[in-house]
Design an enzyme around this catalytic site. Sequence first.
Site, PDB file in Angstrom:
ATOM      1  CB  SER A 111     -28.918  -5.363  -2.248  1.00  0.00           C
ATOM      2  OG  SER A 111     -28.733  -6.455  -2.412  1.00  0.00           O
TER       3      SER A 111
ATOM      4  CE  LYS B  79     -34.236  -5.080  -1.808  1.00  0.00           C
ATOM      5  NZ  LYS B  79     -32.671  -5.695  -1.332  1.00  0.00           N
TER       6      LYS B  79
ATOM      7  CB  SER C 181     -31.819  -8.808  -2.910  1.00  0.00           C
ATOM      8  OG  SER C 181     -31.181  -7.600  -2.339  1.00  0.00           O
TER       9      SER C 181
END
Length: 473
Positions: free
Chosen positions: A175, A76, A151
């Site tokens: 997330s 990420k 996210s």
Amino acid sequence: MAYNSIQATQAALERGEVKTTDLVGEYLAAINEHAHLNIYVEVFAEEAMRIAKRQDEARAQGARLGKMAGVILSIKDVICYEGHAVSAGSKILEGFVSPYTATALQRLLDEDVIVIGRTNCDEFAMGSGNENSFYGPTRNAADVTRVPGGSSGGAAVSVQAGTCLLAMGSSTGGSVRQPASFCGLFGFKPTYGRISRHGLIAYGSSFDQIGYLANNPQDIALALQLSAGADMYDATAPNKILPAYSTQPAETEPKSIAYFADLMESEALAPEIRAAMQKTFAKFEAAGHKMVPVKFSYFDYVVPAYYVLTTAEASSNLSRFDGMRYGHRAQDANNLNETYTKSRTEGFGTEVQRRILLGTFVLSSGYYDAYYGKAQKVRRLIRDQLQGILDAHDFILMPVSPSAPWPIGEQTDDPVANYLADIYTVLANLAGLPAAAIPVETDSPLPVGYQLMADQWEEGKLLQFMRGMSIDA
Ligand code: GLN
């Protein structure tokens, strides 16, 4: 053809059925084929191929490779990787190159993992739909008109669309679990402190944890085992014995599973979520687990407490992005104050600005006790009550999200609706507990998962149970 577990991949490599370079080639082809999903902010194509080639040569010469050899990982865009750009999905970090590598990632690199690229995410991990990224939304591969969750939305789709084997994400309030559930994957957030946060760009430091999204619990067990544990750079990662998660057997013995009875039938759950929860409940009962209804008194306070505390921490953590030290700097500012103001106004997106303002407000003198102080007390009450439940039962069963993946753009004007959808995932982060999202077999075209929460440091028990449940699935 790429394999869908670490074990299958490594067995095929050992048999000589496939080369690491073939795997990387296939994943890169998948990335191209799925470019419209906007999964990656940057692909490390050449580098991944170069490392794969080196591994193939070493293997041919009989060298012993690490436990993650041949495993293709996406990271990420909040995970620092030395010599690579990292931007937290934000314009403010434009051009910033990380001078060091996150501890968790370094430990996987030491075991020969290959990083294929960095994935799109909500700006500074603030969001639930991956719609707050400077790079635009990521699309759900199951339905490209819908969000993949957030996210860690890019992380989820990177595995869902077969562009890598494993994704490293982060969770401040859900997330990892929520995008995993929206994309039909296993998602795992460990106990607060289990994995070092060193090199994870901070959002809410007392909530943040690195987690994994994968096709199966075994892959998560190995990644966790290799990346967790004490770290001199993060004092919240304690020196606790780290179990060998990957070799612990699947567990099918009856367990005592607590659930919130009023929630199971609640009208607030979307019909497909309610159906998935009922199905899971029936499956657990059929497997001989004892399902015990319990009460939780604080559901009304969970989301407000989470948003007061995380915005407060974010306003402090994000103050370092000032136009002087990192990334974007406004060009037309005439003095220091103007540089700060203009750089931050230009660099941060709407949602991040909203949260910095909210966080600054709840911390301001005159409001500190009323908001921040009170939210801390609520956090304690939430933790104590969950602890009481977990003292008496093995796990707590819950939905991951009250809603299914929504159409892209539907909630952008309604931040509160977005926040409320975090109700079931923020609990584990408020209490620092480990929790997982587990996919449910469903006839609905959109994936859905359920959530299990365990006691502190009981990742092993949770993973063993997940393996037991997925064997008879
Ligand atoms: N949706 C939550 C938020 O926006 C959680 C995000 C996260 O876990 N990073 O804060």
